[in-house]
Design an enzyme around this catalytic site. Structure first.
Site, PDB file in Angstrom:
ATOM      1  N   HIS A  84       0.823  -1.213   0.000  1.00 46.24           N
ATOM      2  CA  HIS A  84       0.000   0.000   0.000  1.00 46.24           C
ATOM      3  C   HIS A  84       0.851   1.254   0.000  1.00 46.24           C
ATOM      4  CE1 HIS A  84      -3.226  -2.862   0.843  1.00 46.24           C
ATOM      5  NE2 HIS A  84      -3.939  -1.982   0.164  1.00 46.24           N
TER       6      HIS A  84
ATOM      7  N   ASP B 210      -3.972  -8.425  -4.152  1.00 41.70           N
ATOM      8  CA  ASP B 210      -4.127  -9.528  -3.208  1.00 41.70           C
ATOM      9  C   ASP B 210      -4.251 -10.859  -3.930  1.00 41.70           C
ATOM     10  OD1 ASP B 210      -3.890  -8.568  -0.552  1.00 41.70           O
ATOM     11  OD2 ASP B 210      -5.727  -7.432  -0.851  1.00 41.70           O
TER      12      ASP B 210
ATOM     13  N   CYS C 292      -9.311  -3.580 -10.306  1.00 40.18           N
ATOM     14  CA  CYS C 292      -8.923  -2.346  -9.613  1.00 40.18           C
ATOM     15  C   CYS C 292      -7.575  -2.483  -8.928  1.00 40.18           C
ATOM     16  CB  CYS C 292     -10.000  -1.916  -8.614  1.00 40.18           C
ATOM     17  SG  CYS C 292     -10.249  -3.099  -7.287  1.00 40.18           S
TER      18      CYS C 292
END
Ligand code: PEP
Ligand code: MG
Length: 574
Positions: free
Chosen positions: A194, A459, A506
């Site tokens: 992130h 992920d 996304c």
């Protein structure tokens, strides 16, 4: 003497500037010796800082909303207990007196002692409580230092500054949205961590996984950062400087040229419309979304509203944030993901210690366990749906039970609003993220029950290839075109098509122009990415001819050999 360090380029662009070293652990502070006559003043300064933090925490303790998760008051109580313990509030004063050192130094010395003692504890949960000690110490340090944090600032500098850090958390990066660094470089981190995603959202070059850059580079040294090649040149010579100034100029020109595509329609050469949406972290990012020409927000990572604060955002605060984004997008879709904390986005007091946080109680698992927290967020989202085209996106689904429980929670939130006559869109769409291989394999079951799917490739790759996305030691295994990953994406896209439900990507794959043609070939028609990547992807879309690519896409999908696959991909992108 000039030297080069190789890492992983996570955000493109070239920066040339002076190095600003961030403290290794964020609590590294200056050490100075005090004259004897100042010692009492220094212990008093220390006492004052402890008292200030105590007062702040006690105030926070009284302001916790009654419906906050049970862990929050317990978390604040624990921090107060740590603060009040003589090991933290008294021992540093003894150090100031015996060593004549400054308060910050005495406190960090004592913190290190305590952390070392915690590290000896066998019980994993108790061992991890060292984090709480560090957090409490950081609060006191901030008061002692008289500024909100001890990371270097760019204020009042005329030259470009490049932040050199051992590690940066996503919360740090959010803080940098307000500061202007020309680039970031770190010793650790992977390209889909992130922290890296946020570096891209800031649209400035960044290199990670440099291993020992923080030790090798000195403050104020001139450095060049090449975010494309993942290279950092320290103390460059004149020839290197000249070469990179030229490259920087060329990069800027390319960037400028892309801006011409902002308002053009995203369609392939054979007329297939592709939707290009943007990912955001905070409401303030909407300006960049508009500038990029995105036709919607495909992922609003709502968890960033919960970071860099000790309390939780109230329903009203969340509602205002979601409503403002929805209204600013003028009827364009705004897909807001429910809270996805845990793993590399811990949230003090809410996320628990876990043996393997990426596989632990994160995202929807945590929200279903913290029903009040979830209820508050769902109410805020539903209220915002009245002011624009809000869609709700559920992260980390792994089975249908979670989906049923989520729908039940949404129904409860709707019923409570209806009972209060609060307006919301009763037909608000609900989508699910496909980011666990199990969910991809049963994508048709999810597609039947949801309004749309969104593939979280960051992920999905992490869990399919068993590589921690934030761990640079396994970053070499990160491979978005791994045949297993491509198969899972293809399965999900087929499931969406069969059920007549839109599917988007996304994750970071959506923003990589080298993968645009391949994803379109696999059937993807909706992309969502950092606004900074949108125009490069649009450029690819405009050059793509879908029906001409069918054969090559099929070859890629059937290839199991990485070299062959790379060759096919290069040909597809010709
Ligand atoms: C993903 O996993 O691809 C995703 C978009 O979500 P995040 O990166 O926030 O985990
Ligand atoms: Mg994810």
């Amino acid at each position: 003497m000039s030297f080069t360090i190789q890492g992983i380029g996570v955000s493109p662009g070239i920066a040339i500037g002076v190095a600003r070293l961030a403290s290794h652990s964020r609590i590294e502070v200056a050490h100075y010796v005090l004259p004897q006559q100042n010692v009492d003043k220094e212990t008093a300064r220390f006492d004052d800082a402890i008292a200030t933090v105590r007062a702040e925490m006690e105030l926070l303790r009284t302001q916790i909303p009654i419906n906050a998760p049970a862990e929050l008051p317990a978390f604040l109580d624990m921090h107060l207990m740590i603060l009040n313990d003589s090991m933290l509030s008294e021992v540093p004063k003894q150090l100031i007196r015996s060593q004549h050192c400054n308060a910050e130094w005495a406190l960090t010395q004592q913190m290190e002692q305590l952390v070392a003692q915690f590290e000896e504890i066998e019980d994993a949960y108790l061992r991890e409580r060292k984090i709480d000690v560090v957090q409490v110490v950081e609060r006191v340090l901030k008061v002692l230092l008289g500024h909100p944090d001890n990371l270097p600032s760019t204020e009042s500098t005329l030259v470009d500054c490049i932040l050199v850090a051992h590690d940066l958390s996503p919360a740090d990066m959010i803080g940098f949205k307000r500061q202007q660094f020309a680039a970031f470089i770190t010793d650790v981190g992977g390209s889909t961590s992130h922290t890296a995603i946020l570096a891209r959202s800031l649209n400035i070059s960044s290199v990670m996984a440099l291993h020992n850059a923080h030790d090798l580079i000195r403050d104020n040294e001139i450095i060049i950062v090449d975010g494309e090649q993942g290279v950092v040149i320290v103390d460059p010579d004149d020839a290197e400087l000249e070469e990179y100034q030229l490259r920087q100029y060329q990069w800027q020109i390319e960037h400028q040229k892309l801006k011409r595509l902002t308002s053009s329609r995203a369609a392939t050469l054979d007329g297939i419309e592709i939707e290009l949406h943007a990912n955001i972290e905070l409401p303030g990012d909407v300006a960049a979304v508009k500038e990029s020409g995105a036709t919607g927000i495909g992922l609003f990572r709502s968890e960033f509203l919960f970071m860099n604060r000790v309390d939780l955002p109230t329903e009203d605060e969340q509602f205002v944030a979601y409503r403002d984004v929805a209204a600013a997008m003028n009827g364009m879709p705004v897909t807001i993901r429910t809270l996805d904390v845990g793993a590399d986005k811990p949230l003090g007091g809410l996320t628990q210690h876990a043996l393997n946080p990426a596989l632990g109680r994160r995202a929807i698992r945590l929200c279903l366990a913290e029903s009040t927290l979830f209820h508050i967020q769902l109410r805020a989202l539903l209220r915002a749906s009245y002011y624009g085209k809000v869609k709700i996106l559920i992260p980390m689904l792994s089975n249908l039970v979670e989906l049923r429980q989520t729908y039940a929670a949404i129904e409860r939130a709707k019923a409570s609003l209806a009972a209060e006559a609060v307006p919301f869109d009763p037909a608000v769409e609900v989508g699910g993220m496909i980011e666990i291989p199990a969910a991809a394999l049963m994508a048709s079951a999810f597609a039947e029950r949801l309004d749309f799917l969104s593939i979280g490739t960051n992920d999905l790759i992490q869990y399919t290839l068993a590589i921690d996305r934030a761990d640079d030691s396994v970053a070499y295994l990160y491979d978005p075109t791994h045949p297993a990953v491509l198969q899972l994406i293809a399965i999900t896209l087929r499931a969406g098509e069969k059920a007549g439900k839109p599917v988007s990507v996304c994750g970071e794959m959506a923003g990589d122009p080298k993968l645009t043609r391949l994803l379109i070939g696999l059937g993807l028609r909706r992309f969502s990415m950092q606004p900074a990547s949108l125009l490069s992807v649009k450029q690819q879309v405009l050059k793509t001819h879908v029906s001409n690519n069918i054969n090559m896409t099929q070859k890629i999908l059937k290839a199991s050999d990485a070299d062959k696959l790379e060759g096919f991909l290069a040909r597809l992108n010709l």
